[in-house]
Design a protein around this motif. Sequence first.
Motif, PDB file in Angstrom:
ATOM      1  N   ALA A   1       0.809  -1.226   0.000  1.00  0.00           N
ATOM      2  CA  ALA A   1       0.000   0.000   0.000  1.00  0.00           C
ATOM      3  C   ALA A   1       0.839   1.272   0.000  1.00  0.00           C
ATOM      4  O   ALA A   1       0.421   2.297  -0.543  1.00  0.00           O
ATOM      5  N   LEU A   2       2.011   1.225   0.636  1.00  0.00           N
ATOM      6  CA  LEU A   2       2.773   2.461   0.794  1.00  0.00           C
ATOM      7  C   LEU A   2       3.493   2.887  -0.486  1.00  0.00           C
ATOM      8  O   LEU A   2       3.733   4.082  -0.688  1.00  0.00           O
ATOM      9  N   PHE A   3       3.833   1.927  -1.346  1.00  0.00           N
ATOM     10  CA  PHE A   3       4.539   2.301  -2.579  1.00  0.00           C
ATOM     11  C   PHE A   3       3.710   3.253  -3.444  1.00  0.00           C
ATOM     12  O   PHE A   3       4.208   4.313  -3.850  1.00  0.00           O
ATOM     13  N   PRO A   4       2.450   2.935  -3.747  1.00  0.00           N
ATOM     14  CA  PRO A   4       1.672   3.902  -4.541  1.00  0.00           C
ATOM     15  C   PRO A   4       1.446   5.219  -3.797  1.00  0.00           C
ATOM     16  O   PRO A   4       1.310   6.267  -4.440  1.00  0.00           O
ATOM     17  N   LEU A   5       1.405   5.181  -2.463  1.00  0.00           N
ATOM     18  CA  LEU A   5       1.260   6.427  -1.710  1.00  0.00           C
ATOM     19  C   LEU A   5       2.474   7.334  -1.916  1.00  0.00           C
ATOM     20  O   LEU A   5       2.338   8.541  -2.113  1.00  0.00           O
ATOM     21  N   VAL A   6       3.668   6.726  -1.840  1.00  0.00           N
ATOM     22  CA  VAL A   6       4.884   7.515  -2.058  1.00  0.00           C
ATOM     23  C   VAL A   6       4.887   8.112  -3.449  1.00  0.00           C
ATOM     24  O   VAL A   6       5.282   9.276  -3.655  1.00  0.00           O
ATOM     25  N   GLN A   7       4.434   7.328  -4.432  1.00  0.00           N
ATOM     26  CA  GLN A   7       4.411   7.823  -5.809  1.00  0.00           C
ATOM     27  C   GLN A   7       3.433   8.982  -5.998  1.00  0.00           C
ATOM     28  O   GLN A   7       3.666   9.890  -6.795  1.00  0.00           O
TER      29      GLN A   7
ATOM     30  N   GLY B   1       4.147  11.589  -2.112  1.00  0.00           N
ATOM     31  CA  GLY B   1       5.502  11.817  -1.639  1.00  0.00           C
ATOM     32  C   GLY B   1       5.753  11.247  -0.250  1.00  0.00           C
ATOM     33  O   GLY B   1       4.854  10.723   0.404  1.00  0.00           O
ATOM     34  N   TYR B   2       7.009  11.374   0.188  1.00  0.00           N
ATOM     35  CA  TYR B   2       7.387  10.810   1.485  1.00  0.00           C
ATOM     36  C   TYR B   2       6.688  11.521   2.643  1.00  0.00           C
ATOM     37  O   TYR B   2       6.244  10.881   3.604  1.00  0.00           O
ATOM     38  N   ALA B   3       6.597  12.845   2.573  1.00  0.00           N
ATOM     39  CA  ALA B   3       5.994  13.594   3.677  1.00  0.00           C
ATOM     40  C   ALA B   3       4.549  13.170   3.897  1.00  0.00           C
ATOM     41  O   ALA B   3       4.124  12.911   5.035  1.00  0.00           O
ATOM     42  N   GLY B   4       3.783  13.072   2.817  1.00  0.00           N
ATOM     43  CA  GLY B   4       2.392  12.648   2.941  1.00  0.00           C
ATOM     44  C   GLY B   4       2.266  11.216   3.409  1.00  0.00           C
ATOM     45  O   GLY B   4       1.403  10.884   4.236  1.00  0.00           O
ATOM     46  N   THR B   5       3.129  10.338   2.884  1.00  0.00           N
ATOM     47  CA  THR B   5       3.065   8.920   3.252  1.00  0.00           C
ATOM     48  C   THR B   5       3.388   8.721   4.728  1.00  0.00           C
ATOM     49  O   THR B   5       2.677   7.984   5.447  1.00  0.00           O
ATOM     50  N   PHE B   6       4.436   9.356   5.216  1.00  0.00           N
ATOM     51  CA  PHE B   6       4.788   9.209   6.624  1.00  0.00           C
ATOM     52  C   PHE B   6       3.734   9.850   7.536  1.00  0.00           C
ATOM     53  O   PHE B   6       3.535   9.410   8.672  1.00  0.00           O
ATOM     54  N   THR B   7       3.040  10.870   7.049  1.00  0.00           N
ATOM     55  CA  THR B   7       1.941  11.448   7.828  1.00  0.00           C
ATOM     56  C   THR B   7       0.793  10.453   7.962  1.00  0.00           C
ATOM     57  O   THR B   7       0.198  10.314   9.044  1.00  0.00           O
ATOM     58  N   VAL B   8       0.479   9.752   6.880  1.00  0.00           N
ATOM     59  CA  VAL B   8      -0.545   8.706   6.936  1.00  0.00           C
ATOM     60  C   VAL B   8      -0.129   7.624   7.935  1.00  0.00           C
ATOM     61  O   VAL B   8      -0.951   7.151   8.740  1.00  0.00           O
TER      62      VAL B   8
END
Length: 414
Positions: free
Chosen positions: A161-167, A170-177
């Motif tokens: 799930a996290l790979f498409p989130l990073v794409q 970005g990293y900031a949004g993904t780590f916030t999730v």
Amino acid sequence: MEKNAVRSGAFARRRRDAALPLLFVAGFCAYGCNHGSMIYTPLLVLDGGGDLFAVGLQATVFLALAVALRFWLGPLADRRGTKPLMALGLAAYAVTTPLLGLCGTFAAVLVVRCVQAVGMAAFFPCALSAVSEVAGQRNSGLTLGAYRLVSSVALTVSAAALFPLVQSIGYAGTFTVMGAVGALGLLCVLAAPVPGPSQRDMERGAEDDGPRNPGLLSQLRQILAAHRLLAASVLGATFVAALGYGLVTNFATPFVEKAAPTVNAGVLVALVGVGGLVANPVAGWLVDRRDSFSTLAFFLGCLGAGVAALALVPAAPAGMPLVGLAVGVGYFGVATSAVALIAKRIAPEGRSSFIAMQQNCIDVGAGLAGIFFGTLFSFASPAVGFVLWGVVTMAVGIAILYAATDAKRRAHRV
């Protein structure tokens, strides 16, 4: 009196039924944050201009700090209760994970990872101890096996799930999730009716310097010394199994790809995971049924046979599925049966300390595998190393079984 006892038992069952789902959700959230950070922090460091040395350094610092902290946090949980430390662990993930995406320097990443190490050291041993206590003695093994499945599911979900989130964000949004997921887990822990230490233990815990209240490390030594056979068997088996698991994850894929280029070596790792999905509940169920070291010895035998058989995969590639399954069943079976045996034989007052040491054996063994076997393979071929460690693993299982049988024979004489 009988009515009061019935009411008390019904109340305890309701508390247990309410606590377990919350603890399982909290575990999923914590494992998801931990796995996601371990997977994507290296990519964050590299994308920020770091090199492979920096990637390795942050991972080593994170792991070493978590191992060191468990020597203190395990006994502290036994004295103060598991719930506060579980809350501390998830709070560490919820607060710091979003900060990873905002780190502008490697030094900032390293600081965040150190705080996450506190979260790892505080949450996971305490969560296993709390789950076993809530489940009760009768079904603690099966419940712990089901709980350990949460780790595998969380790893699968986070990786996918996290790979498409990073794409996309970005990293900031993904780590916030991920931080929000950690916050959800924290709320579950706070809402879970987890049993705490008795009032007498609380009073003793307040006397930190009193003569009847030993220091945390002294408390840990006393608990391990009082259960020498269990400590030697469970911790020794876990350490040997973790070394074998590290051997497979670090060296099996390149060995198979080089020795048998037509074989899809990635399938081997996938089958190890499948073996774990099978072994976790089965191992817990077996400990519930037998509560003996034979379960631990059996899974060590499976792991040893699987590791040794890796040497034969280039000559008989059709057997690779069985090899991968044997390794997965063996390793995860050892890890789950070790925790289940601790839950069966150690009172809640010392359980977190014991589980913390068992978790340390996993991390230290897996961490040392690269250096140990890398050095070995500079003198011998990987095939020899696989066979050698497979034989060692099976021999440890036989030794544990012999020691347990001998102890039982001596007890009968007395």
